[in-house]
Every structure is written in structure tokens, then in C-alpha cells.
Design a protein around this motif. Structure first.
Motif, PDB file in Angstrom:
ATOM      1  N   VAL A 173      -6.632   5.616  -6.446  1.00  0.00           N
ATOM      2  CA  VAL A 173      -7.574   6.580  -6.535  1.00  0.00           C
ATOM      3  C   VAL A 173      -9.000   5.862  -6.837  1.00  0.00           C
ATOM      4  CG1 VAL A 173      -8.676   8.847  -7.165  1.00  0.00           C
ATOM      5  CG2 VAL A 173      -5.879   8.363  -7.209  1.00  0.00           C
ATOM      6  N   PHE A 174      -9.954   5.678  -5.689  1.00  0.00           N
ATOM      7  CA  PHE A 174     -11.058   4.974  -5.987  1.00  0.00           C
ATOM      8  C   PHE A 174     -12.226   5.825  -7.226  1.00  0.00           C
ATOM      9  CE2 PHE A 174      -9.730   3.225  -1.793  1.00  0.00           C
ATOM     10  CZ  PHE A 174      -9.417   2.166  -2.250  1.00  0.00           C
ATOM     11  N   THR A 188      -5.169  13.000  -2.096  1.00  0.00           N
ATOM     12  CA  THR A 188      -5.099  12.087  -0.895  1.00  0.00           C
ATOM     13  C   THR A 188      -3.958  11.088  -1.213  1.00  0.00           C
ATOM     14  OG1 THR A 188      -6.767  10.629  -1.221  1.00  0.00           O
ATOM     15  CG2 THR A 188      -7.276  12.522   0.137  1.00  0.00           C
ATOM     16  N   VAL A 189      -3.927  10.707  -2.427  1.00  0.00           N
ATOM     17  CA  VAL A 189      -2.988   9.628  -3.080  1.00  0.00           C
ATOM     18  C   VAL A 189      -1.670  10.253  -3.466  1.00  0.00           C
ATOM     19  CG1 VAL A 189      -2.963   7.768  -4.846  1.00  0.00           C
ATOM     20  CG2 VAL A 189      -5.073   8.019  -3.439  1.00  0.00           C
ATOM     21  N   ASP A 245      -7.738  15.086   5.401  1.00  0.00           N
ATOM     22  CA  ASP A 245      -7.621  13.771   4.603  1.00  0.00           C
ATOM     23  C   ASP A 245      -6.796  13.787   3.681  1.00  0.00           C
ATOM     24  OD1 ASP A 245     -10.013  12.017   4.526  1.00  0.00           O
ATOM     25  OD2 ASP A 245     -11.321  13.597   3.757  1.00  0.00           O
ATOM     26  N   ARG A 290       0.856  -1.131  -0.041  1.00  0.00           N
ATOM     27  CA  ARG A 290      -0.009  -0.105   0.062  1.00  0.00           C
ATOM     28  C   ARG A 290       0.911   1.335   0.070  1.00  0.00           C
ATOM     29  NH1 ARG A 290      -5.040  -2.287   3.774  1.00  0.00           N
ATOM     30  NH2 ARG A 290      -5.581  -3.726   1.953  1.00  0.00           N
ATOM     31  N   ASP A 347     -15.315   7.093  -1.078  1.00  0.00           N
ATOM     32  CA  ASP A 347     -14.629   5.913  -0.512  1.00  0.00           C
ATOM     33  C   ASP A 347     -13.517   6.383   0.029  1.00  0.00           C
ATOM     34  OD1 ASP A 347     -16.681   4.114  -1.127  1.00  0.00           O
ATOM     35  OD2 ASP A 347     -15.724   3.357  -2.875  1.00  0.00           O
ATOM     36  N   GLN A 348     -13.068   7.372  -0.229  1.00  0.00           N
ATOM     37  CA  GLN A 348     -11.740   7.744   0.199  1.00  0.00           C
ATOM     38  C   GLN A 348     -11.474   9.106   1.177  1.00  0.00           C
ATOM     39  OE1 GLN A 348      -9.758   7.710  -3.565  1.00  0.00           O
ATOM     40  NE2 GLN A 348      -7.858   6.877  -2.564  1.00  0.00           N
ATOM     41  N   PRO A 385     -15.216   9.002  -4.990  1.00  0.00           N
ATOM     42  CA  PRO A 385     -14.403   9.842  -4.202  1.00  0.00           C
ATOM     43  C   PRO A 385     -14.828   9.580  -2.738  1.00  0.00           C
ATOM     44  CG  PRO A 385     -15.044  11.177  -5.841  1.00  0.00           C
ATOM     45  CD  PRO A 385     -15.751   9.809  -6.013  1.00  0.00           C
ATOM     46  N   ALA A 411      -9.746  13.720  -3.659  1.00  0.00           N
ATOM     47  CA  ALA A 411      -9.343  12.065  -3.653  1.00  0.00           C
ATOM     48  C   ALA A 411      -8.050  11.967  -4.219  1.00  0.00           C
ATOM     49  CB  ALA A 411     -10.457  11.294  -4.249  1.00  0.00           C
TER      50      ALA A 411
END
Ligand SMILES: Nc1ncnc2c1ncn2[C@@H]1O[C@H](COP(=O)(O)OP(=O)(O)OP(=O)(O)O)[C@@H](O)[C@H]1O
Ligand SMILES: [Mg+2]
Length: 244
Positions: free
Chosen positions: A85-86, A152-153, A101, A79, A91-92, A89, A149
Motif C-alpha cells: 500500500v503506497f 486494492t491490496v 480499482d 508481486r 499512485d495506486q 494513494p 488504496a
């Protein structure tokens, strides 16, 4: 020894708990630095495949990240290397503010203080959301949530970036700016998209999935030039779009 593939998926099969078989044996190898588009109609199995790349789902077959099997003992390392990136969003995003976040992932990997702040700022700048750091993600528009989102990644600086429908819901300018950010990253990238021109712009190679199997894998331009292949798998280029 030669470098292991960034991603190795070998005969991956998966049935959801309700018995619905979503993947029937997907095989795919991505070399370090490659950018690969994953195309296919609704329900093809694209998101199901993505969810195996960092162990959210576990099916039958082999999945490896940089030579590391995606399995319980390796999940932390997997991970760290693979950022997903789902598609949704929601979900994130789960913290009270956008800043929290975006800081969550890198803080989890041990970043603190100024280094963490700089990482968060850069990620929010990259997606054009720096002015919204103190807002609640719940109060943002769909396109803004998608951008956060992604931030965040990006903030985790993963070696391998997996994006599930990154351009969905984005205004044309945000879509173009995102392309510039992604092209500037110089990372291994797997991008699920229904946006065929985006796939062509960003990914030299494309993999077409339908019915839980890979039905084509080659240069994106060649796949998109094959009208019969596109039609057989419910893919359509936008009106007026020409491959030149
Ligand atoms: N939680 C679930 N339980 C049961 N079946 C599921 C579940 N999630 C997805 N499926 C089924 O698995 C198949 C593959 O779904 P998946 O979400 O991977 O498709 P997709 O290619 O990402 O589609 P889309 O383009 O609509 O995002 C579909 O037939 C879907 O109905
Ligand atoms: Mg999907």
C-alpha cells in the motif's frame, strides 16, 4: 529445511538516478507471521526500502521474498506474495470506479465472476468503503482514497502486507477500525509509520531507519521507551502519551 524468512533484505544500497544515495546498506529479516514497524524521520529511506520489496526499485545487495530473489524472472510471483500500500494513494488508483480499482489486482491474478465480486466486496467492507463502489476514486477525500488504496491490496490477499503510512489522513475512528482489520488479518506485515502509538499497538517489533541505515531493531516498546534514541532520530511520542 526450515522455512525461509518472509522478507530478507541484506546490505541493500540504492542511489536514485539523480545520484542521491538513499540507502547505504540496510539489512533486515522478517519471519513469517511477524508484524514489524519501520520508523524513522522524513527522508530516512523508508519508502525507498519499501519500493525494493516488490521490485519497483532495484538496488545493490540482496532482497528475497519467502526465499525468492526479487528479480525480473520472479516479479510476478513476488508481486502476488507481497502487497504494497503506497504512501500516496494516487499512485495506486487509476480506474474509473472504486470497484474497478479494487477488482483490478485479483482479476489480474485470475479471479472471475462471483468469486471476484465477493473478494471486492469483502475488501471494501473491511475498509468501510462498500457504499462508494460506484464512485470515481478521483472524487473521494484523501482519507477515503487511502482506504480504497488499502482495499486494492487487501483484495489480492497477499501473504505479506507492506503499508507505507497507513494511518496518515485517517479520522481517529477510521484509524482504529483499520487497526482492527490489520490485527484480524494474521499476515506478515511491515508497516512504515510516524504514528508511534500505532506502531506499538500493531507491531511487537520495530526497526528504526535513519540516514539510509538501520539504527535500531528490537521490541517496539523498548525502542519507544528509549528517550535518547527517539530524540537522536527526530521521533516524538504524542503529547501526554505514556508507555505503561
Ligand atoms: N525520486 C527521487 N529522486 C531523488 N531522490 C529521492 C527520490 N525519492 C526520494 N529521494 C531521496 O531519498 C531519501 C529517502 O527518501 P524516502 O522517500 O525513502 O524517505 P522516507 O523515509 O520515506 O521519508 P518520509 O517519512 O518523508 O516519507 C530522501 O533524502 C529523499 O530526498
Ligand atoms: Mg516515505
Amino acid at each position: 529445511m526450515s522455512e525461509p524468512p518472509a522478507l530478507l533484505v541484506d546490505r541493500l544500497a540504492y542511489a536514485y538516478p539523480d545520484g542521491h544515495q538513499a540507502l547505504y546498506g540496510v539489512s533486515l529479516t522478517v519471519r513469517p507471521g511477524e508484524r514489524v514497524a519501520v520508523l524513522g524521520p522524513n527522508g530516512a529511506g523508508k519508502t525507498t526500502l519499501v519500493l525494493h520489496l516488490n521490485g519497483v526499485l532495484t538496488g545493490q545487495g540482496r532482497v528475497e521474498v519467502a526465499g525468492l530473489p526479487v528479480a525480473k524472472p520472479n516479479l510476478k510471483e513476488v508481486r502476488r506474495r507481497v502487497g504494497i500500500v503506497f504512501q500516496d494513494p494516487d499512485d495506486q488508483l487509476f480506474m474509473p470506479t472504486v470497484r474497478d480499482d479494487v477488482a483490478f489486482g485479483p482479476a489480474n491474478f485470475g479471479l472471475r465472476g462471483d468469486e471476484l465480486d465477493a473478494r471486492v466486496k469483502r475488501a471494501l467492507d473491511d475498509v468501510g468503503m462498500a457504499g462508494h463502489a460506484d464512485r470515481s476514486p478521483m472524487h473521494l477525500s484523501g482519507g477515503q482514497r487511502r482506504r480504497v488504496a488499502l482495499a486494492t491490496v487487501l483484495a489480492c490477499d497477499p501473504d505479506i502486507l507492506v503499508l507505507d503510512e497507513p494511518s496518515a489522513n485517517l479520522e481517529p475512528r477510521a484509524r482504529r477500525e483499520l487497526a482492527e482489520v490489520l490485527l484480524g488479518l494474521d499476515r506478515t506485515m511491515l508497516m512504515v509509520t510516524h504514528d508511534l502509538p500505532y506502531a506499538l499497538q500493531l507491531c511487537p517489533r520495530a526497526v528504526l531507519i535513519d540516514g539510509g541505515v538501520v539504527v535500531a531493531d528490537g521490541p517496539t516498546r523498548d525502542l519507544l521507551a528509549d528517550a535518547d534514541l527517539l530524540a537522536a532520530h527526530r521521533l516524538e511520542l504524542p503529547f501526554g502519551f505514556r508507555l505503561d
